[in-house]
Every structure is written in C-alpha cells, then in structure tokens.
Scaffold this active site. Structure first.
Site, PDB file in Angstrom:
ATOM      1  N   SER A  87      -2.995   9.872  -6.950  1.00 17.83           N
ATOM      2  CA  SER A  87      -2.704   8.378  -7.235  1.00 17.83           C
ATOM      3  C   SER A  87      -1.913   8.435  -8.151  1.00 17.83           C
ATOM      4  O   SER A  87      -1.656   9.310  -9.214  1.00 17.83           O
ATOM      5  CB  SER A  87      -4.517   7.801  -7.218  1.00 17.83           C
ATOM      6  OG  SER A  87      -4.472   6.272  -7.491  1.00 17.83           O
ATOM      7  N   CYS A 138       0.414  -1.208   0.131  1.00 17.10           N
ATOM      8  CA  CYS A 138      -0.125   0.389   0.092  1.00 17.10           C
ATOM      9  C   CYS A 138       1.087   1.240  -0.157  1.00 17.10           C
ATOM     10  O   CYS A 138       2.350   1.137   0.815  1.00 17.10           O
ATOM     11  CB  CYS A 138      -0.785  -0.053   0.853  1.00 17.10           C
ATOM     12  SG  CYS A 138      -2.651   0.924   0.673  1.00 17.10           S
ATOM     13  N   ASP A 139       0.360   2.537  -0.650  1.00 20.29           N
ATOM     14  CA  ASP A 139       1.237   3.439  -0.600  1.00 20.29           C
ATOM     15  C   ASP A 139       2.002   4.026  -0.123  1.00 20.29           C
ATOM     16  O   ASP A 139       3.003   3.970   0.299  1.00 20.29           O
ATOM     17  CB  ASP A 139       0.107   4.300  -1.724  1.00 20.29           C
ATOM     18  CG  ASP A 139      -0.868   4.288  -2.447  1.00 20.29           C
ATOM     19  OD1 ASP A 139      -0.582   3.297  -3.082  1.00 20.29           O
ATOM     20  OD2 ASP A 139      -1.311   4.947  -3.402  1.00 20.29           O
TER      21      ASP A 139
END
Length: 578
Positions: A477, A129-130
C-alpha cells in the site's frame, strides 16, 4: 459556444448520428431527451467510479455533475457512464485483494469499450481510490482522444487525543493492541474517528500519489488533486476543467499522447520521489507508458528516483497529510521547487496547451514544514529506491523515506502467502532481526499481486517496523513504510530466486548501494531448484477473470500490463467510413 463554431472540423461521433441511415440512431438520442442542437454538438464521455464501494467514491457523482455543466456550457454534449472500483481498504487481508490490481485493467478496458463503441469525441474521467487513477489514465492514453482527469479528493482527518488520525493510524493501533501497548476500547475509538467524511486516504498513499501524477502529466488541473473531497471549491474546478477539455476537443489539441512523453513520465517519477509517494507508482507509471508504446521500465523509474531530492514531510514518512499540503498551495508548490532545481522538464504540455513551466510561474513558495526548499531537502535522493541483486535481478522497490538505518541483515523467515505471515504477526510470533519473506504473491503467483498493507501496518504498530524486514513478490500500500522490499522480480511463479529461499538463509538489504542479496552459495541454490516440486496454480485461477488475467499479465517491473501496448484503432474517417 455556438453549434456552428463546434462544426469547424468533423467529429468522429458524426458516424453515429449524421445522415439518413442514422435516423434510427437519432431516435435513440432523442429518447434520452436530446434536441437537434445537442445531437449536432460533439459528444463527450464523462465516466466516474461513483458507487458505495468505498468512501473515496461516494461523492463522485457531484463532481461529474459539475464537469457535465462545464462541458455543456462550452458547446459539448456530455454522455455520462460509470465503471467499476475495488476498495483496497475493504479487501485487504483476505482473498478479495487478488482482484484489486486486476480491476485496473478492467477499468481501462471497460472505458475503451464504451468510448470506441459510441465514438465519443472526448473523455473526462472522474475517479478516486487506488486503481481508478491509473486505470483511467491508461484509458485516456490508449484512446488518444482529447481527455482530462479529476480525482475525488482526499479525506479530512479525524481527531483523537487532540491529534489527527486517519486509516493508517487505525492499522497501527491494531499492532499496538497485539503488542499489548493499547486496548480494544482505544482501537475502536480511533476507528470511529479516523474517517469523518468522504474522500480517499488522507496521506500521500497510492490514491493521492496518482492524483499528483495526473497533475504533473497534464491531465488534471494544477492544484486540483489536494483539494479536500468535501470542499466546495472542487465543484468550481470541475466546471472549469470541463470547459478546458472542450477547448482541446474543438482544437483537437493537445491529445493524451501529446501530454504523455518520456519527459513527462520522468516528471511523474520526480514528483513521486520528491514526496515519498507510493511504491505502487513504480508499477503504474510503466503501465501508463505502455499505452503509448513508450518502453518505460523500472530502470527508467530508478534513474529518476536516484537523482531527485525528497522535499516533503508527507505521511507516511512525515507528520503532514494531503489536506495540509492543500493549505500551503498544493502540488504546484512541490513542482515549482523541482522545476527551479532543474529536476523537471518545464517544456512538457498541460491540458490547457500551456507548458508546465508557464503554468507553474505563479506557484507559491514552500512553507518550510510540509514542503521544504529544494536547496535544503530532507535527502538528496528521493523517498523511494529501486533495489537489485541476486534476489531481485529484475528489480524491487522500497520506500526509504523516514528509515533511519541504511542496512539490514538477518535470517529469512519464509511464508508461502500473506495469510501465513499474518497469522504469525497476530500471534505476536515475529522476532526482531528476522527478514520476513512472503512469496507467491506476484502478478501470476498471487494471482493479482496483492498488497500487504495489513502485515506492514501491524508490524509498525507493534514497534517492529525497523527491527524486522519484509521482502515479497507482492506489492505494498502507499501507506506502507519501514524495511519493506516489494515487487521482487522475477516472482516465485516465474522461477524467481525468492521461490528458493529457506528459513534461516542470510538476506541483506543495503540502501547505500541499492541491493538486496540472498547470501547462499550458487551450487546450493541450484540443488534446491532441481529438487523443487512443480508448482500448482492456486484454485482461484481456474475460470473467471483471474484465469484470463494470469494468461496475459506481464512482470511487475514493466507495469504488470496485459497487452502489448501502443494501441491504435482507426476511426471511421481513417477507415474511409461516412
């Protein structure tokens, strides 16, 4: 590896467990099931973001388990712990997104606290995850003990109408629904099929961009980041990575700050540009550099972006996913092309102690579809650009990969926050030719610099991805594409010009000269500045972590970091302890 061999040098964990005064501490350790040999070995922290916050994190305990096996097999005593994670996919489009970028700092800080408190001799990070990726890399560099990283791996795509689908597809189908080009039934069908198994987003979005960066910086095994999350091969790679880390621990080389140099940071930027990776890399790379006291700003990022060719067709600027990249040889294929073309520094180190050039010697040739030859690139400059101009004198970032036109000029349509713009988008109240300006979303003004992927994806799904433009002091994003300019610095909350834009003002984005310009006379802008009411911080910053974050966070162009950098904390030997 015998205990005798591991004791050739003094390990810092000995301060916690050796000598008569530490008998009580040894009781604690035996209470966890350790025997004398375990206690004598170097202690290695193994941290993961295992949890049910997102599909990225649900399988990380399995990877950590195999890392533990590799460490133990090679004479180390692994000590597992976990830290937080925030799912950008689940907090998008509402107030939860304020805390996404903030989580990066908490991840780094929390790992530092455990490692310094327990005096572990090495650190292995397992994340997905980011914000896990940059947060963990920041911690590794900050601590500067032998360290390694491995990501959870990308998700496999689903299938819909005999085409691969993933989370970006779902968001764009939502836009099609708004534009009356799809139905609710189709949207729900895509939603059910887009994420068939655990893993992080399937495209070259932020998570996979940062996984690639971990490889090129030398912290992760080459080829590891593109292995799909559900493939058993990832377990074997994790065990081997644990063994590789133990060699670094016993040799005390290489350390993270041996791996993280100005040259390796330039390599990371080149890999991002060559793959049309996430614009968030321009935020995270300077933040990682800050941990070593290396001043690496958006200007340094821009220079590498400009000189590096785009050589992949990875989503969101192409049709292929990271699982496709894995099938043709993974990240090493890309890096070898960059190396052969003179776009990488081959003398940078990897965790094994090899140079990057030596480690890439046997990398496969490009397949010509997912990855093309360095001699026949998609474009001669990378898939991202840093823009400047009166609207962003400190810099702004756009992902230009896949954009057909090079210039956009139109009237501003101003929104004071993401919610205002989202409301207009959902109502299909967006006109072709408009430049949407979303402000008050920067690190301070947000607070927390929300990403605006919901807006950008809906615009693309509505067919307005290139007929409109978007400018914001927030971020995007990795899945965002089109004429989207983000990370505008200075932000509105820092008295940036974006705070003075009014509806109808002409704005021009020119990719050919990398500029973003507000075409309003200086005297008009000065009048607006004088008449502007004093801005009040949002209610969310009154108390709690957000209040502390706003008080310490810096500008996006320097990574939106919260401390001065170049952390040095003396170990017990340096302080003269026993």
């Amino acid at each position: 590896m015998s205990t005798e061999n591991t004791r050739k040098r003094r390990f810092r964990s000995e301060v916690m467990k050796v000598g008569p005064v530490k008998a009580a501490a040894r009781s604690f350790l035996r209470g966890m099931g350790l025997d004398d040999e375990d206690i004598a070995q170097p202690f290695i922290g193994v941290v993961s973001t295992q949890g049910e916050m997102s599909p990225c994190n649900t399988q990380l305990s399995t990877i950590a388990e195999h890392v533990v096996r590799g460490i133990y097999r090679s004479g180390g005593t692994p000590r597992e712990f976990t830290t937080i994670s925030v799912s950008d996919g689940l907090v998008n489009g509402h107030s939860g997104m304020h805390f996404s970028l903030m989580s990066r700092e908490v991840i780094a800080d929390s790992i530092e606290i455990v490692m310094r408190a327990h005096q572990y001799d090495g650190l292995f990070c397992v994340g997905a995850c980011d914000k896990n990726f940059p947060g963990m890399l920041m911690a590794l560099v900050r601590l500067n003990v032998p360290g390694a990283f491995m990501n959870g791996g990308p998700a496999l795509p689903g299938r819909y109408k005999d085409e691969p689908v993933e989370v970006k597809t779902v968001a764009e189908y939502t836009g099609k629904l708004i534009a009356k080009q799809s139905t609710e039934e189709e949207l729900e069908d895509v939603s059910r099929k887009a994420w068939p198994a655990p893993g992080c987003c399937a495209g070259q979005f932020t998570a996979n961009t940062m996984g690639m960066i971990a490889e090129v910086l030398g912290f992760a095994p080459l080829g590891s980041s593109s292995i799909p999350a559900v493939y058993s091969q990832r377990q074997a790679v994790a065990r081997q990575a644990g063994r590789t880390l133990m060699k670094a621990v016993t040799d005390n080389f290489p350390l993270p700050r041996d791996l993280l140099t100005r040259k390796s940071l330039e390599n990371a930027c080149a890999a991002v540009a060559a793959t049309g990776g996430s614009t968030n890399a321009a935020l995270h790379i300077p933040a990682i550099a800050n941990e070593a006291g290396i001043e690496f700003t958006i200007d340094d990022v821009a220079k590498v972006f400009e000189r590096t060719p785009l050589i992949t067709h990875l989503s969101p600027s192409g049709p292929y996913l990271v699982s496709d990249l894995y099938e043709v040889g993974g990240v090493p294929v890309i890096l070898k092309q960059l190396l052969d073309g003179g776009f990488l520094h081959g003398d940078c180190l990897t965790l094994s102690g090899e140079t990057l050039a030596d480690a890439l010697a046997d990398a496969p040739a490009p397949d010509g579809k997912v990855v093309v030859s360095i001699n026949e690139p998609r474009s001669t400059s990378g898939g991202l650009s840093v823009l400047r101009g009166n609207l962003a004198p400190g810099g702004a970032v756009i992902k230009n990969a896949g954009i057909e036109r090079t210039n956009f000029r139109g009237p501003a349509r101003v929104f004071e926050c993401e919610e205002e713009c989202l409301q207009a988008v959902v109502a299909d109240d967006i006109n072709d030719g408009e430049v949407l300006v979303i402000r008050n979303e920067g690190p301070v003004g947000g607070p927390g610099m929300r990403e605006l992927v919901t807006v950008t994806a809906l615009l693309y799904g509505m067919g307005k991805g290139e007929s409109t433009a978007l400018i914001t002091d927030g971020r995007f994003s990795g899945a965002s594409r089109g004429f989207c300019v983000g990370y505008v610095t200075p932000e509105a909350a820092a008295d940036g010009l974006i705070g003075l834009v009014e509806n109808g003002d002409p704005i021009e984005i020119d990719l050919s000269d990398r500029s973003v310009t507000l075409d309003v006379a200086d005297e008009v802008l000065e009048t607006r500045r004088m008449q502007r009411p004093e801005r009040e911080l949002k209610q969310i910053v009154r108390g709690g972590y957000a209040e502390k974050y706003v008080a310490s966070v810096g500008p996006a162009t320097r990574g939106a970091v919260t401390h001065s950098g170049s952390v040095h904390w003396p170990n017990e030997a340096e302080k003269g302890g026993s």
